[in-house]
Design a protein around this motif. Structure first.
Motif, PDB file in Angstrom:
ATOM      1  N   GLY A  22       0.824  -1.205   0.000  1.00 61.73           N
ATOM      2  CA  GLY A  22       0.000   0.000   0.000  1.00 61.73           C
ATOM      3  C   GLY A  22       0.848   1.240   0.000  1.00 61.73           C
ATOM      4  N   GLY A  23       0.336   2.302   0.614  1.00 56.55           N
ATOM      5  CA  GLY A  23       1.054   3.556   0.594  1.00 56.55           C
ATOM      6  C   GLY A  23       0.574   4.498   1.676  1.00 56.55           C
ATOM      7  N   LEU A  39      -5.260  -1.287  -2.870  1.00 55.07           N
ATOM      8  CA  LEU A  39      -6.456  -0.956  -3.654  1.00 55.07           C
ATOM      9  C   LEU A  39      -6.855   0.501  -3.469  1.00 55.07           C
ATOM     10  CD1 LEU A  39      -8.853  -1.673  -5.481  1.00 55.07           C
ATOM     11  CD2 LEU A  39     -10.048  -2.478  -3.423  1.00 55.07           C
ATOM     12  N   ALA A  40      -6.951   0.965  -2.227  1.00 56.61           N
ATOM     13  CA  ALA A  40      -7.341   2.350  -1.969  1.00 56.61           C
ATOM     14  C   ALA A  40      -6.322   3.318  -2.564  1.00 56.61           C
ATOM     15  CB  ALA A  40      -7.492   2.592  -0.469  1.00 56.61           C
ATOM     16  N   VAL A  77     -14.186  -2.305  -4.421  1.00 53.29           N
ATOM     17  CA  VAL A  77     -13.964  -0.950  -4.941  1.00 53.29           C
ATOM     18  C   VAL A  77     -14.906   0.027  -4.246  1.00 53.29           C
ATOM     19  CG1 VAL A  77     -14.232   0.519  -6.988  1.00 53.29           C
ATOM     20  CG2 VAL A  77     -12.990  -1.644  -7.155  1.00 53.29           C
ATOM     21  N   HIS A  78     -16.164  -0.343  -4.138  1.00 56.59           N
ATOM     22  CA  HIS A  78     -17.144   0.522  -3.483  1.00 56.59           C
ATOM     23  C   HIS A  78     -16.740   0.807  -2.036  1.00 56.59           C
ATOM     24  CE1 HIS A  78     -21.009   1.630  -1.607  1.00 56.59           C
ATOM     25  NE2 HIS A  78     -21.187   2.248  -2.754  1.00 56.59           N
ATOM     26  N   HIS A  83     -14.297   4.490   2.035  1.00 51.99           N
ATOM     27  CA  HIS A  83     -13.255   4.726   3.029  1.00 51.99           C
ATOM     28  C   HIS A  83     -12.467   6.001   2.694  1.00 51.99           C
ATOM     29  CE1 HIS A  83     -10.178   3.869   6.007  1.00 51.99           C
ATOM     30  NE2 HIS A  83      -9.258   3.923   5.062  1.00 51.99           N
ATOM     31  N   LEU A  84     -12.119   6.173   1.423  1.00 56.13           N
ATOM     32  CA  LEU A  84     -11.404   7.383   0.997  1.00 56.13           C
ATOM     33  C   LEU A  84     -12.247   8.630   1.219  1.00 56.13           C
ATOM     34  CD1 LEU A  84      -9.721   6.031  -2.251  1.00 56.13           C
ATOM     35  CD2 LEU A  84      -8.568   6.658  -0.113  1.00 56.13           C
ATOM     36  N   GLN A  85     -13.547   8.511   0.989  1.00 59.46           N
ATOM     37  CA  GLN A  85     -14.451   9.629   1.268  1.00 59.46           C
ATOM     38  C   GLN A  85     -14.464   9.961   2.752  1.00 59.46           C
ATOM     39  OE1 GLN A  85     -18.086   8.151  -0.742  1.00 59.46           O
ATOM     40  NE2 GLN A  85     -18.228  10.275  -1.422  1.00 59.46           N
TER      41      GLN A  85
END
Length: 95
Positions: A22-23, A39-40, A77-78, A83-85
């Protein structure tokens, strides 16, 4: 949610590690640092360059056709977009 984009006024510094690690994203506006799974992180990178439907993102990120057929790709993906939101790194497009 059909598509997303980066919120205005947010400057991000990103560091990604190869593989499935990840990152890290540093939000210069809020001062928050977030560790994201692969993925995120990839979704955040894609949001920089394009706005896509969840189905298109699923096809881009998952080569495993079984995951696509089972709906697992769409679900992951959803979930990652939500989560990013929640972190304030993406916002939903209002159209």
């Amino acid at each position: 949610m059909s598509s997303t984009w980066l919120p205005s006024g947010i400057a991000q510094i990103r560091r990604y590690w190869d593989g499935d690690i990840g990152g890290v994203v540093f939000n210069q506006v809020s001062g928050d640092t977030h560790f994201l799974d692969a993925l995120a992180f990839e979704l955040l990178e894609l949001a920089d360059s394009q706005t896509l439907e969840i189905e298109a993102l699923s096809r881009l990120l998952f080569e495993d056709t079984q995951a696509l057929q089972d709906g697992e790709a769409h679900s992951r993906v959803h979930s990652a977009l939500r989560h990013l939101q929640a972190l304030g790194l993406l916002q939903e497009q209002l159209s």
